[in-house]
Design a protein around this motif. Structure first.
Motif, PDB file in Angstrom:
ATOM      1  N   SER A  20     -10.117 -20.226 140.486  1.00  0.00           N
ATOM      2  CA  SER A  20      -9.558 -19.123 141.267  1.00  0.00           C
ATOM      3  C   SER A  20      -9.140 -19.590 142.653  1.00  0.00           C
ATOM      4  O   SER A  20      -8.079 -19.204 143.160  1.00  0.00           O
ATOM      5  N   VAL A  23      -5.829 -21.461 142.373  1.00  0.00           N
ATOM      6  CA  VAL A  23      -4.686 -20.568 142.141  1.00  0.00           C
ATOM      7  C   VAL A  23      -4.300 -19.847 143.430  1.00  0.00           C
ATOM      8  O   VAL A  23      -3.114 -19.704 143.750  1.00  0.00           O
ATOM      9  N   ILE A  26      -2.426 -22.143 145.715  1.00  0.00           N
ATOM     10  CA  ILE A  26      -1.044 -22.312 145.263  1.00  0.00           C
ATOM     11  C   ILE A  26      -0.206 -21.092 145.639  1.00  0.00           C
ATOM     12  O   ILE A  26       0.944 -21.221 146.089  1.00  0.00           O
ATOM     13  N   ALA A  27      -0.763 -19.906 145.455  1.00  0.00           N
ATOM     14  CA  ALA A  27      -0.032 -18.678 145.782  1.00  0.00           C
ATOM     15  C   ALA A  27       0.319 -18.629 147.264  1.00  0.00           C
ATOM     16  O   ALA A  27       1.448 -18.257 147.636  1.00  0.00           O
ATOM     17  N   LEU A  30       3.140 -21.041 147.915  1.00  0.00           N
ATOM     18  CA  LEU A  30       4.426 -20.506 147.458  1.00  0.00           C
ATOM     19  C   LEU A  30       4.960 -19.461 148.433  1.00  0.00           C
ATOM     20  O   LEU A  30       6.178 -19.359 148.636  1.00  0.00           O
ATOM     21  N   LEU A  98      -5.898 -12.968 138.788  1.00  0.00           N
ATOM     22  CA  LEU A  98      -5.134 -14.145 139.216  1.00  0.00           C
ATOM     23  C   LEU A  98      -3.649 -13.994 138.882  1.00  0.00           C
ATOM     24  O   LEU A  98      -2.797 -14.495 139.622  1.00  0.00           O
ATOM     25  N   LEU A  99      -3.345 -13.311 137.794  1.00  0.00           N
ATOM     26  CA  LEU A  99      -1.941 -13.056 137.466  1.00  0.00           C
ATOM     27  C   LEU A  99      -1.264 -12.261 138.568  1.00  0.00           C
ATOM     28  O   LEU A  99      -0.129 -12.562 138.970  1.00  0.00           O
ATOM     29  N   VAL A 102      -0.666 -14.547 141.564  1.00  0.00           N
ATOM     30  CA  VAL A 102       0.458 -15.476 141.355  1.00  0.00           C
ATOM     31  C   VAL A 102       1.797 -14.760 141.483  1.00  0.00           C
ATOM     32  O   VAL A 102       2.783 -15.346 141.946  1.00  0.00           O
ATOM     33  N   ILE A 103       1.838 -13.489 141.094  1.00  0.00           N
ATOM     34  CA  ILE A 103       3.091 -12.733 141.153  1.00  0.00           C
ATOM     35  C   ILE A 103       3.424 -12.305 142.579  1.00  0.00           C
ATOM     36  O   ILE A 103       4.584 -12.003 142.883  1.00  0.00           O
TER      37      ILE A 103
END
Length: 207
Positions: A20, A23, A26-27, A30, A98-99, A102-103
């Motif tokens: 987690s 992720v 990374i988010a 981004l 987490l989805l 990421v979105i």
């Protein structure tokens, strides 16, 4: 016949926590990569300042999304540090959480795009934020129901963190119908601390 050696031990929560964290990192990266930067046709200090003023909306949206992601990470580490195991339900809800994380970079970019569809842009962003809070809540609730919290878990920390998550869900969900009547619906998000304060007085079992 049943033997104690056949018992399946709960999964190690550290793997989920590390995954987690990765992720979320990374988010956030981004989000930063989507920030507009001056191109070759922008010259001088005045040109750069004018460019940044023109894209102020994108920079503000970045700060909002960064704060939201950081807040979700803080909630997660406050709750899951007390986990001594995992259930399948907790893992599945965590993956859905987490989805949503990421979105968020995509939703942030869409929110500040030039598309003339404010309601769709805003509602999608607010829905993702509200669902992220809901999925995190459900993930931790799966641990609670299964008795997979450590014995020294402080009830006050858990209660306060869950009340913040509830405030996030309510604040972003409430801004959705407001977006149908005004383009200033994002002002609702500023009420998050007030919603959190109000929840302290409606919490079940409060002394």
């Amino acid at each position: 016949m049943h033997d104690e050696s056949d018992e399946v031990e709960p999964a190690n929560p550290e793997r989920l926590i590390y995954f987690s964290d990765a992720v979320i990192a990374i988010a956030i990266t981004l989000l930063a990569l989507e920030l507009p930067v001056p191109s070759g046709d922008v010259h001088g200090n005045r040109g750069v300042l004018d460019f940044m003023r023109e894209h102020l909306t994108e920079y503000v949206a970045f700060l909002i999304s960064f704060t939201a992601v950081a807040m979700h990470w803080l909630f997660h580490q406050r709750l899951f540090r007390y986990a001594k195991g995992l259930t399948g339900g907790a893992i599945r809800w965590n993956l859905l959480w987490l989805l949503m994380i990421v979105i968020m970079p995509f939703a942030t970019k869409l929110l500040t795009s030039q598309a003339d569809a404010f309601q769709v842009q805003f509602i999608l962003y607010a829905t993702i934020q509200a669902l992220a809070g809901l999925f995190l809540w459900r993930s931790f609730s799966a641990l609670q129901r299964s008795g997979l919290l450590r014995a020294h878990t402080p009830p006050l920390v858990i209660t306060n963190t869950l009340s913040w998550i509830a405030a996030v869900i309510l604040t972003f969900a409430a801004s959705i119908p407001v977006a149908l009547v005004t383009h200033s619906a994002s002002l609702c998000w500023m009420l998050l601390p007030a919603v959190r304060f109000a929840l302290r007085f409606v919490r079940p079992g409060r002394r």
